[in-house]
Design an enzyme around this catalytic site. Sequence first.
Site, PDB file in Angstrom:
ATOM      1  N   ARG A 182       0.834  -1.208   0.000  1.00  7.26           N
ATOM      2  CA  ARG A 182       0.000   0.000   0.000  1.00  7.26           C
ATOM      3  C   ARG A 182       0.870   1.261   0.000  1.00  7.26           C
ATOM      4  O   ARG A 182       0.580   2.221  -0.719  1.00  7.26           O
ATOM      5  CB  ARG A 182      -0.939  -0.019   1.206  1.00  7.26           C
ATOM      6  CG  ARG A 182      -1.698   1.279   1.445  1.00  7.26           C
ATOM      7  CD  ARG A 182      -2.576   1.667   0.256  1.00  7.26           C
ATOM      8  NE  ARG A 182      -3.122   3.017   0.397  1.00  7.26           N
ATOM      9  CZ  ARG A 182      -2.470   4.127   0.106  1.00  7.26           C
ATOM     10  NH1 ARG A 182      -1.243   4.064  -0.376  1.00  7.26           N
ATOM     11  NH2 ARG A 182      -3.032   5.299   0.251  1.00  7.26           N
ATOM     12  N   ILE A 237      -1.388   7.283   8.276  1.00  6.37           N
ATOM     13  CA  ILE A 237      -2.367   6.222   8.540  1.00  6.37           C
ATOM     14  C   ILE A 237      -2.053   5.029   7.637  1.00  6.37           C
ATOM     15  O   ILE A 237      -2.758   4.772   6.653  1.00  6.37           O
ATOM     16  CB  ILE A 237      -3.828   6.697   8.296  1.00  6.37           C
ATOM     17  CG1 ILE A 237      -4.093   8.065   8.936  1.00  6.37           C
ATOM     18  CG2 ILE A 237      -4.816   5.670   8.855  1.00  6.37           C
ATOM     19  CD1 ILE A 237      -5.521   8.578   8.737  1.00  6.37           C
ATOM     20  N   PRO A 238      -0.974   4.273   7.946  1.00 11.01           N
ATOM     21  CA  PRO A 238      -0.707   3.065   7.158  1.00 11.01           C
ATOM     22  C   PRO A 238      -1.849   2.070   7.362  1.00 11.01           C
ATOM     23  O   PRO A 238      -2.397   1.983   8.462  1.00 11.01           O
ATOM     24  CB  PRO A 238       0.612   2.549   7.750  1.00 11.01           C
ATOM     25  CG  PRO A 238       0.669   3.125   9.132  1.00 11.01           C
ATOM     26  CD  PRO A 238      -0.020   4.468   9.034  1.00 11.01           C
ATOM     27  N   HIS A 239      -2.225   1.363   6.305  1.00 11.32           N
ATOM     28  CA  HIS A 239      -3.341   0.427   6.441  1.00 11.32           C
ATOM     29  C   HIS A 239      -3.206  -0.731   5.476  1.00 11.32           C
ATOM     30  O   HIS A 239      -2.619  -0.587   4.403  1.00 11.32           O
ATOM     31  CB  HIS A 239      -4.679   1.148   6.227  1.00 11.32           C
ATOM     32  CG  HIS A 239      -4.755   1.939   4.961  1.00 11.32           C
ATOM     33  ND1 HIS A 239      -4.199   3.188   4.835  1.00 11.32           N
ATOM     34  CD2 HIS A 239      -5.304   1.664   3.756  1.00 11.32           C
ATOM     35  CE1 HIS A 239      -4.420   3.652   3.615  1.00 11.32           C
ATOM     36  NE2 HIS A 239      -5.080   2.744   2.928  1.00 11.32           N
ATOM     37  N   GLY A 240      -3.748  -1.869   5.852  1.00  3.78           N
ATOM     38  CA  GLY A 240      -3.671  -3.036   4.995  1.00  3.78           C
ATOM     39  C   GLY A 240      -4.799  -3.997   5.281  1.00  3.78           C
ATOM     40  O   GLY A 240      -5.245  -4.141   6.424  1.00  3.78           O
TER      41      GLY A 240
END
Lengths: 90, 150
Positions: free
Chosen positions: B51, B65-68
């Site tokens: 991402r 806001i890292p997200h996966g």
Amino acid sequence: MLTREAVIVNESGFHIRPAQLFTEQAAKFTSKISIAVKGTNTVADGKSILGLMTLGLAKGSEIVISAEGADEQEAIDALAELVQSGFGEA
Amino acid sequence: MQISSLLQEQAVLIPLNTADKQTSIEAMVDALAAGGSVTDRDAYLQAILAREQTGSTGIGFGFAIPHGKSAGVSRAALAFAKFARPVDWDSLDGNPVQAAFMIAVPAEAAGNEHLQILIALSRKLIHEEFREQLLQVQNAEQLTDLLETI
């Protein structure tokens, strides 16, 4: 000031990546850019990723893009095209 | 969306003393794995890194806001880190990141759960008062209270 209506077409809505692409495109113009949720008073600065994300736009959401300034015509054309193209997503 | 309920206590890292984006992300992933919501650490880490490659999750104002979404996630969860030293996150505004929320969502999650979490978080982070208070929190309990009150 020019305004243009558009509909969010990409499946996952207006998450960080589309908001980022929109603000990058908006930043190329000197005009003041904003996005409103159609039929509401909810408006966000078109050059702020966080601002755009707060709108909570999902697939099918109707928006009104506004541009005001020397390059408002070019800005609104480019930004409406970006939204209608689904930000290059499926 | 009541995001305080997603916050995983073991994954509240205050302060997190890391040198760069990569080690910061790994530390947050490990914390989520230790808490049990991430069951396959490597699979989830790959989703997060993939991402970031499509564009930084550094949203400006010193936050990321890292997200996966991954099969390595058993239930939706939220991690938080306040960095001991600001970390370069390739943010869009060029500024380093002072704190980050990491979102984990199972691969089979219905609809757009991670989008709902992102929206809920962004609606808090847009307020300067919230951002200032967020940088003052010292532990998981204070963070939970802050997420519930604003």
